[in-house]
Enzyme design. Structure first.
Site, mmCIF file in Angstrom:
data_model
loop_
_atom_site.group_PDB
_atom_site.id
_atom_site.type_symbol
_atom_site.label_atom_id
_atom_site.label_comp_id
_atom_site.label_asym_id
_atom_site.label_seq_id
_atom_site.Cartn_x
_atom_site.Cartn_y
_atom_site.Cartn_z
ATOM 1 N N ARG A 51 51.828 28.178 18.164
ATOM 2 C CA ARG A 51 52.150 26.914 17.506
ATOM 3 C C ARG A 51 53.483 26.940 16.770
ATOM 4 O O ARG A 51 54.288 26.020 16.898
ATOM 5 C CB ARG A 51 51.078 26.565 16.455
ATOM 6 C CG ARG A 51 49.888 25.842 16.971
ATOM 7 C CD ARG A 51 48.697 26.175 16.113
ATOM 8 N NE ARG A 51 48.404 27.573 16.308
ATOM 9 C CZ ARG A 51 47.677 28.035 17.328
ATOM 10 N NH1 ARG A 51 47.127 27.209 18.169
ATOM 11 N NH2 ARG A 51 47.480 29.330 17.492
ATOM 12 N N THR A 52 53.691 27.970 15.964
ATOM 13 C CA THR A 52 54.861 27.931 15.081
ATOM 14 C C THR A 52 56.144 27.945 15.912
ATOM 15 O O THR A 52 57.031 27.115 15.725
ATOM 16 C CB THR A 52 54.831 29.109 14.084
ATOM 17 O OG1 THR A 52 53.570 29.072 13.413
ATOM 18 C CG2 THR A 52 55.939 29.004 13.066
ATOM 19 N N LYS A 80 65.886 48.580 20.120
ATOM 20 C CA LYS A 80 66.906 49.641 20.164
ATOM 21 C C LYS A 80 67.260 50.120 18.763
ATOM 22 O O LYS A 80 68.130 50.971 18.597
ATOM 23 C CB LYS A 80 68.186 49.116 20.823
ATOM 24 C CG LYS A 80 68.015 48.565 22.216
ATOM 25 C CD LYS A 80 69.383 48.077 22.707
ATOM 26 C CE LYS A 80 69.277 47.360 24.031
ATOM 27 N NZ LYS A 80 70.577 46.738 24.388
ATOM 28 N N ARG A 101 60.072 34.986 12.336
ATOM 29 C CA ARG A 101 58.763 35.563 12.001
ATOM 30 C C ARG A 101 58.860 37.071 12.155
ATOM 31 O O ARG A 101 59.413 37.556 13.154
ATOM 32 C CB ARG A 101 57.687 35.012 12.931
ATOM 33 C CG ARG A 101 56.380 35.780 12.818
ATOM 34 C CD ARG A 101 55.244 35.102 13.533
ATOM 35 N NE ARG A 101 54.851 33.881 12.860
ATOM 36 C CZ ARG A 101 53.791 33.161 13.212
ATOM 37 N NH1 ARG A 101 53.020 33.542 14.211
ATOM 38 N NH2 ARG A 101 53.491 32.049 12.563
ATOM 39 N N HIS A 129 53.984 31.879 4.421
ATOM 40 C CA HIS A 129 54.209 31.101 5.648
ATOM 41 C C HIS A 129 54.485 29.644 5.235
ATOM 42 O O HIS A 129 53.649 28.773 5.406
ATOM 43 C CB HIS A 129 52.968 31.203 6.539
ATOM 44 C CG HIS A 129 53.147 30.731 7.950
ATOM 45 N ND1 HIS A 129 54.217 29.961 8.372
ATOM 46 C CD2 HIS A 129 52.357 30.910 9.042
ATOM 47 C CE1 HIS A 129 54.075 29.699 9.666
ATOM 48 N NE2 HIS A 129 52.960 30.260 10.091
#
Ligand code: NCD
Length: 304
Positions: A51-52, A80, A101, A129
């Site tokens: 969703r986000t 890396k 995120r 959030h």
């Protein structure tokens, strides 16, 4: 330049403006379809999301802009060994705004210190959030017509649930908010939120392990998933994962105008027989996420 790292980066007036803007976008989407023409959002997701990430990208596209990014650390240079600071510097050359995120608490804040464009925290570990909170506030506002004089139950993983943490910080600024914290002992709300927010702001709250005890008093029930990825020990997760399962039968004692929210994804904590109940708001809530993110992008990019 503004970032959104913590929900308290926005004043209540600004949150109310974002909610009004999102409502206007819902009513007149065509008026917004070219507002971000030529702009790009970069979604830098080091943790899973449906969703986000997709709602950020859809939000920018519906504003006439474009989206680029990565959806896991393994297909970015993080694999890396590149730092968040370097990635943020680099991506600032390619996009006008960043949504990040990350599994580490504070990573989006670090990115905001190095980026040359606005950075939005799209979830940092078990911490915060803020854009889910904006989504939740828009949903409560659209369902209830107000953000004050509410009794809100939070049920499930209150320890690791970052959406719960941010929403409690935001709600604590409204008037006559009562909070019911429903969780097993091991998954209680962190003490720093109890002390610095609930007690410091004199918010009425109770803690219980019993979902049914306060259910008849609730205006909003915010269900959450037990956050498997934050557990050190699989056995603890398995023991706690089905602590609460909301079923249609259990709702018999709830108010007829209860609003049931869940940030999603749901695992077992809401039985599918609740989905058809008029009190179930979680799918509408997911839809609201796109509109409030459109409003937020416009604000941070300072588009009139
Ligand atoms: C939440 C999250 O990522 O914290 N999901 C979301 O953004 N809607 C909740 C969760 O994963 O349980």
């Amino acid at each position: 330049m503004r970032h959104l790292i913590d929900i308290l980066d926005l004043s209540t007036e600004e949150i109310d403006e974002l909610i009004q803007k999102a409502c206007d976008i819902i009513a007149h989407p065509d008026a917004y379809s070219e507002k971000c023409h030529g702009k790009k959002i970069a979604t830098l997701f080091y943790e899973p999301s449906t969703r986000t990430r997709l709602s950020f990208e859809a939000a920018m596209m519906e504003l006439g802009g474009k989206a680029l990014g990565f959806s896991s650390a393994s297909n970015s240079s993080a694999s890396k060994g590149e730092t968040v600071a370097d990635t943020a510097r680099i991506v600032s050359n390619y996009a006008d705004i960043i949504a990040m995120r990350h599994p580490k608490e504070g990573a989006p804040m670090v990115a905001s210190m190095y980026a040359k464009v606005p950075v939005i925290n799209a979830g940092d570990g078990g911490h915060n959030h803020p854009t889910q909170t904006l989504t939740d506030l828009l949903t409560i506002y659209r369902e209830k017509g107000r953000l004050d004089h509410l009794t809100i139950g939070f049920c499930g993983d209150l320890k690791f649930g970052r959406t719960v943490h941010s929403l409690i910080l935001a709600l604590a600024r409204y008037t006559d908010i009562r909070i019911v914290l429903i969780s097993p002992d091991e998954l209680k709300l962190p003490d720093y939120i109890i002390q610095d927010t609930l007690i410091a702001k004199n918010i009425s709250y109770v803690e219980t392990a019993d979902l049914e005890e306060y259910l008849p008093e609730l205006d909003v029930l915010y269900m959450t998933r037990v956050q498997q990825e934050r557990f050190f020990n699989e056995a603890d997760y398995i023991r706690l994962k089905d602590s609460y399962i909301l079923t249609r039968d259990k709702l018999a004692t709830a108010k007829s105008d209860l609003s049931i929210l869940h940030p999603l994804p749901r695992v077992n904590e809401i039985a599918v027989d609740v989905d058809d109940d008029p009190r179930a708001c979680y799918f509408t809530q997911a839809g609201n996420g796109k509109y409030i993110r459109m409003a937020l992008i416009l604000k941070l990019l300072e588009v009139e």
